[in-house]
Write an enzyme that holds these catalytic residues in place. Structure first.
Site, short mmCIF file in Angstrom:
data_model
loop_
_atom_site.label_atom_id
_atom_site.label_comp_id
_atom_site.label_asym_id
_atom_site.label_seq_id
_atom_site.Cartn_x
_atom_site.Cartn_y
_atom_site.Cartn_z
N LEU A 12 0.84 -1.20 0.00
CA LEU A 12 0.00 0.00 0.00
C LEU A 12 0.87 1.24 0.00
CD1 LEU A 12 -2.95 0.99 0.16
CD2 LEU A 12 -2.66 1.08 2.64
N HIS A 13 0.58 2.14 -0.92
CA HIS A 13 1.26 3.43 -0.99
C HIS A 13 0.23 4.43 -1.49
CE1 HIS A 13 1.75 2.72 -5.35
NE2 HIS A 13 2.01 1.48 -4.98
N GLY A 14 0.54 5.69 -1.42
CA GLY A 14 -0.44 6.75 -1.71
C GLY A 14 -1.14 6.60 -3.04
#
Length: 159
Positions: A12-14
């Protein structure tokens, strides 16, 4: 209900959290990764990327399957994320649902070859993806919702 299962080695990343939130309207994220579940620092970084108001769970593949299969999650829109095709294959074998699989990002590493934009694979990745496809799952290759989507089977024929 799983709205999509994504394979992305960054988890998960922006970019993933917010672009897919708009497209899927999910209200929970389940990260299925043995490595991330055992790493408190990484779990903290993942938590910082989670959109406000979205429930987040980072679990081993086994524990993620138990959580997703829990009847209490049936009314939630769950975005499941695995860090590798192997983790995705292991998780899918334990699920009661058959979600669409999104192959979104696997970084370049020794022994990996370019499969599509942002996706590099090796023989083990291909074996797992082929097994997922053979089990009847739809695999879409797409970095984010605003980019063009390709079908895994079409790309695989050319690879």
């Amino acid at each position: 209900m799983i709205v999509k299962l994504r394979i992305d080695d960054r988890l998960l990343h922006g970019q993933v959290a917010y672009s897919w939130k708009s497209a899927l309207s999910y209200n929970a994220i389940v990260i299925a990764s043995d490595a991330a579940a055992a790493d408190e620092f990484r779990k903290g970084v993942i938590k910082m990327c989670c959109p406000e108001g979205v429930k987040l769970a980072t679990r081993s593949v086994e524990e993620a399957a138990k959580l997703i299969n829990n009847p209490k999650l049936k009314d939630m829109k769950v975005f499941a994320i695995c860090g590798s095709p192997a983790d995705a294959n292991g998780l899918l074998k334990k699920l009661e649902e058959k979600p669409v699989v999104n192959l979104g990002g696997i970084q370049m590493a020794d022994g990996k070859k370019l499969f599509s934009k942002a996706v590099y694979v090796d023989e083990e990745d291909l074996r797992n993806l082929d097994e997922i496809a053979s089990a009847g799952y739809t695999i879409e290759v797409q970095e984010v919702p605003s980019t063009a989507m390709a079908k895994y089977a079409d790309l695989r024929k050319k690879f």
